[in-house]
Scaffold this motif. Structure first.
Motif, PDB file in Angstrom:
ATOM      1  N   ASN A 268      72.926 -18.449  58.226  1.00 43.40           N
ATOM      2  CA  ASN A 268      74.250 -19.062  58.117  1.00 43.40           C
ATOM      3  C   ASN A 268      75.364 -18.016  58.166  1.00 43.40           C
ATOM      4  O   ASN A 268      75.643 -17.324  57.184  1.00 43.40           O
ATOM      5  CB  ASN A 268      74.337 -19.861  56.809  1.00 43.40           C
ATOM      6  CG  ASN A 268      75.612 -20.676  56.713  1.00 43.40           C
ATOM      7  OD1 ASN A 268      76.482 -20.613  57.577  1.00 43.40           O
ATOM      8  ND2 ASN A 268      75.729 -21.454  55.648  1.00 43.40           N
ATOM      9  N   GLU A 269      76.045 -17.922  59.299  1.00 45.06           N
ATOM     10  CA  GLU A 269      77.101 -16.937  59.468  1.00 45.06           C
ATOM     11  C   GLU A 269      78.302 -17.213  58.569  1.00 45.06           C
ATOM     12  O   GLU A 269      78.999 -16.289  58.154  1.00 45.06           O
ATOM     13  CB  GLU A 269      77.551 -16.887  60.937  1.00 45.06           C
ATOM     14  CG  GLU A 269      76.540 -16.239  61.864  1.00 45.06           C
ATOM     15  CD  GLU A 269      76.245 -14.783  61.464  1.00 45.06           C
ATOM     16  OE1 GLU A 269      77.161 -14.106  60.947  1.00 45.06           O
ATOM     17  OE2 GLU A 269      75.104 -14.334  61.654  1.00 45.06           O
ATOM     18  N   HIS A 270      78.551 -18.482  58.266  1.00 47.28           N
ATOM     19  CA  HIS A 270      79.656 -18.803  57.351  1.00 47.28           C
ATOM     20  C   HIS A 270      79.394 -18.200  55.975  1.00 47.28           C
ATOM     21  O   HIS A 270      80.286 -17.576  55.385  1.00 47.28           O
ATOM     22  CB  HIS A 270      79.822 -20.326  57.225  1.00 47.28           C
ATOM     23  CG  HIS A 270      80.761 -20.725  56.136  1.00 47.28           C
ATOM     24  ND1 HIS A 270      82.132 -20.709  56.303  1.00 47.28           N
ATOM     25  CD2 HIS A 270      80.552 -21.136  54.857  1.00 47.28           C
ATOM     26  CE1 HIS A 270      82.715 -21.090  55.176  1.00 47.28           C
ATOM     27  NE2 HIS A 270      81.782 -21.351  54.284  1.00 47.28           N
ATOM     28  N   ARG A 271      78.191 -18.366  55.475  1.00 52.17           N
ATOM     29  CA  ARG A 271      77.843 -17.801  54.166  1.00 52.17           C
ATOM     30  C   ARG A 271      77.939 -16.282  54.191  1.00 52.17           C
ATOM     31  O   ARG A 271      78.447 -15.660  53.263  1.00 52.17           O
ATOM     32  CB  ARG A 271      76.437 -18.241  53.769  1.00 52.17           C
ATOM     33  CG  ARG A 271      75.997 -17.782  52.377  1.00 52.17           C
ATOM     34  CD  ARG A 271      74.691 -18.447  51.989  1.00 52.17           C
ATOM     35  NE  ARG A 271      74.358 -18.206  50.586  1.00 52.17           N
ATOM     36  CZ  ARG A 271      73.431 -17.354  50.170  1.00 52.17           C
ATOM     37  NH1 ARG A 271      72.730 -16.653  51.060  1.00 52.17           N
ATOM     38  NH2 ARG A 271      73.175 -17.205  48.886  1.00 52.17           N
ATOM     39  N   HIS A 272      77.448 -15.681  55.259  1.00 47.93           N
ATOM     40  CA  HIS A 272      77.506 -14.232  55.382  1.00 47.93           C
ATOM     41  C   HIS A 272      78.955 -13.740  55.327  1.00 47.93           C
ATOM     42  O   HIS A 272      79.272 -12.759  54.634  1.00 47.93           O
ATOM     43  CB  HIS A 272      76.855 -13.776  56.688  1.00 47.93           C
ATOM     44  CG  HIS A 272      75.420 -14.163  56.805  1.00 47.93           C
ATOM     45  ND1 HIS A 272      74.738 -14.137  58.015  1.00 47.93           N
ATOM     46  CD2 HIS A 272      74.522 -14.601  55.869  1.00 47.93           C
ATOM     47  CE1 HIS A 272      73.493 -14.534  57.810  1.00 47.93           C
ATOM     48  NE2 HIS A 272      73.341 -14.821  56.524  1.00 47.93           N
ATOM     49  N   ALA A 273      79.838 -14.443  56.049  1.00 46.62           N
ATOM     50  CA  ALA A 273      81.245 -14.044  56.092  1.00 46.62           C
ATOM     51  C   ALA A 273      81.904 -14.209  54.722  1.00 46.62           C
ATOM     52  O   ALA A 273      82.720 -13.372  54.305  1.00 46.62           O
ATOM     53  CB  ALA A 273      81.988 -14.865  57.138  1.00 46.62           C
ATOM     54  N   MET A 274      81.553 -15.272  53.999  1.00 49.19           N
ATOM     55  CA  MET A 274      82.118 -15.493  52.664  1.00 49.19           C
ATOM     56  C   MET A 274      81.694 -14.369  51.719  1.00 49.19           C
ATOM     57  O   MET A 274      82.500 -13.861  50.938  1.00 49.19           O
ATOM     58  CB  MET A 274      81.657 -16.848  52.121  1.00 49.19           C
ATOM     59  CG  MET A 274      82.186 -18.050  52.878  1.00 49.19           C
ATOM     60  SD  MET A 274      83.913 -18.432  52.501  1.00 49.19           S
ATOM     61  CE  MET A 274      83.718 -19.378  50.984  1.00 49.19           C
ATOM     62  N   LEU A 275      80.436 -13.970  51.783  1.00 50.16           N
ATOM     63  CA  LEU A 275      79.945 -12.896  50.916  1.00 50.16           C
ATOM     64  C   LEU A 275      80.615 -11.569  51.249  1.00 50.16           C
ATOM     65  O   LEU A 275      81.073 -10.849  50.359  1.00 50.16           O
ATOM     66  CB  LEU A 275      78.424 -12.766  51.048  1.00 50.16           C
ATOM     67  CG  LEU A 275      77.586 -13.874  50.410  1.00 50.16           C
ATOM     68  CD1 LEU A 275      76.128 -13.726  50.799  1.00 50.16           C
ATOM     69  CD2 LEU A 275      77.726 -13.846  48.879  1.00 50.16           C
ATOM     70  N   ARG A 276      80.696 -11.256  52.542  1.00 54.97           N
ATOM     71  CA  ARG A 276      81.322  -9.988  52.945  1.00 54.97           C
ATOM     72  C   ARG A 276      82.784  -9.935  52.514  1.00 54.97           C
ATOM     73  O   ARG A 276      83.254  -8.934  51.968  1.00 54.97           O
ATOM     74  CB  ARG A 276      81.222  -9.802  54.467  1.00 54.97           C
ATOM     75  CG  ARG A 276      79.867  -9.345  54.958  1.00 54.97           C
ATOM     76  CD  ARG A 276      79.955  -8.885  56.405  1.00 54.97           C
ATOM     77  NE  ARG A 276      80.396  -9.956  57.293  1.00 54.97           N
ATOM     78  CZ  ARG A 276      79.568 -10.799  57.908  1.00 54.97           C
ATOM     79  NH1 ARG A 276      78.263 -10.710  57.732  1.00 54.97           N
ATOM     80  NH2 ARG A 276      80.050 -11.730  58.711  1.00 54.97           N
TER      81      ARG A 276
END
Length: 306
Positions: A268-276
């Protein structure tokens, strides 16, 4: 970013001694502490339309699977996800309490540093009770790390000293902090969870400040090999946290296809972006104190914190 009364978001003063910082945190704890065990009505009915976290912070938000879910399924999913996050954090916090207690054995019992460390332990005990009660209330169960991760946790706890111990504490608390801040003030989230988040964010702001000062102090004069090894150990601890926050069983309990849900969460790229995006300040601090080495950076990128 939401700021709560009593938090201390200001950058650390490098020239402030540990006792000075600790005394300020002790003073803050005396006037700005809360107890969710008495503040929350644990028997109040739960609104069936309210989520366990802001939908945008669901591990599946932004995936094709999320789009297929009904509103009821999304509510059930976010509640099980939050229950997983909270009870896995109980496990982490129990380890971190042991690290603090071990570190404080040789500290003068009359010092502000010792006083705040014991205050932090008391806070963490209440937080663990709060998280376990909240997870039981919203989904009727708790979650546990896999046996492999539990063994890794024991190893980390046995080897962590100085900057590794306190940077590990900081990383764990920062990751949970950004997840909880992301749901503060969201009317879509259960009021019970809102209060749990408020209590934890308020008190963890002091704990994170204390951890930052401990890391700064421990890194003074640290040599190249020590910086390199400590950086990798902290990064491995962070990866262990990230990959275990939402347990696969939570998807099963929410009525989803476990294999598909785990696969879509991991991609999930959305989750990755939120974490970063939420860990920018954490990475800046680790870089500032010499704990963001190339080897550590590769691990943080692997778990999408960098």
């Amino acid at each position: 970013m939401t700021t709560l009364a009593g938090t201390d978001p200001a950058p650390s003063r490098v020239d402030a001694g540990m006792d000075e910082v600790a005394q300020r945190l002790v003073d803050s704890s005396l006037v700005a502490s809360r107890n969710a065990m008495t503040e929350i009505d644990w028997t109040a009915p739960l609104d069936p339309d309210k989520h366990g976290c802001s939908p945008e912070w669901s591990a599946l938000y932004g995936t094709a699977y999320w789009e297929e879910l009904t509103d009821d399924q999304r509510v059930r999913l976010t509640r099980h996800e939050m229950a997983s996050v909270m009870t896995i954090c109980v496990w982490f916090e129990m380890m971190l309490q042991q690290l603090v207690i071990r570190d404080q054995r040789a500290v003068a019992a009359h010092s502000p540093e010792f006083t705040f460390a014991m205050t932090e332990i008391a806070d963490e005990c209440r937080h663990s009770l709060m998280f376990s009660a909240a997870s039981q209330r919203i989904v009727g169960r708790s979650y546990h790390p896999s046996p492999k991760v539990a063994r890794m946790g024991r190893v980390f706890m046995n080897v962590a000293r100085g900057e590794v111990a306190y940077a590990g504490i900081l990383v764990a608390e920062e990751i949970l902090d950004v997840l909880q801040r992301g749901s503060l003030g969201d009317p879509r989230v259960l009021p019970l969870i809102q209060t749990v988040n408020e209590v934890h964010v308020l008190e963890e702001s002091r704990h994170m400040r204390f951890a930052r000062e401990q890391v700064r102090e421990a890194m003074v004069g640290a040599g190249r090999f020590r910086r390199a090894s400590s950086a990798v150990l902290v990064a491995l601890g962070a990866e262990m946290i990230v990959i275990n926050l939402v347990r696969p069983q939570a998807f099963t309990d929410a009525g989803l296809d476990r294999r598909r849900a785990v696969g879509e969460m991991l991609a999930n790229e959305h989750r990755h972006a939120m974490l970063r995006g939420s860990c920018v300040h954490l990475m800046q601090f680790l870089d500032e104190v010499g704990l963001l080495t190339p080897a550590a950076s590769r691990i943080y990128r692997r778990c999408h914190l960098l």
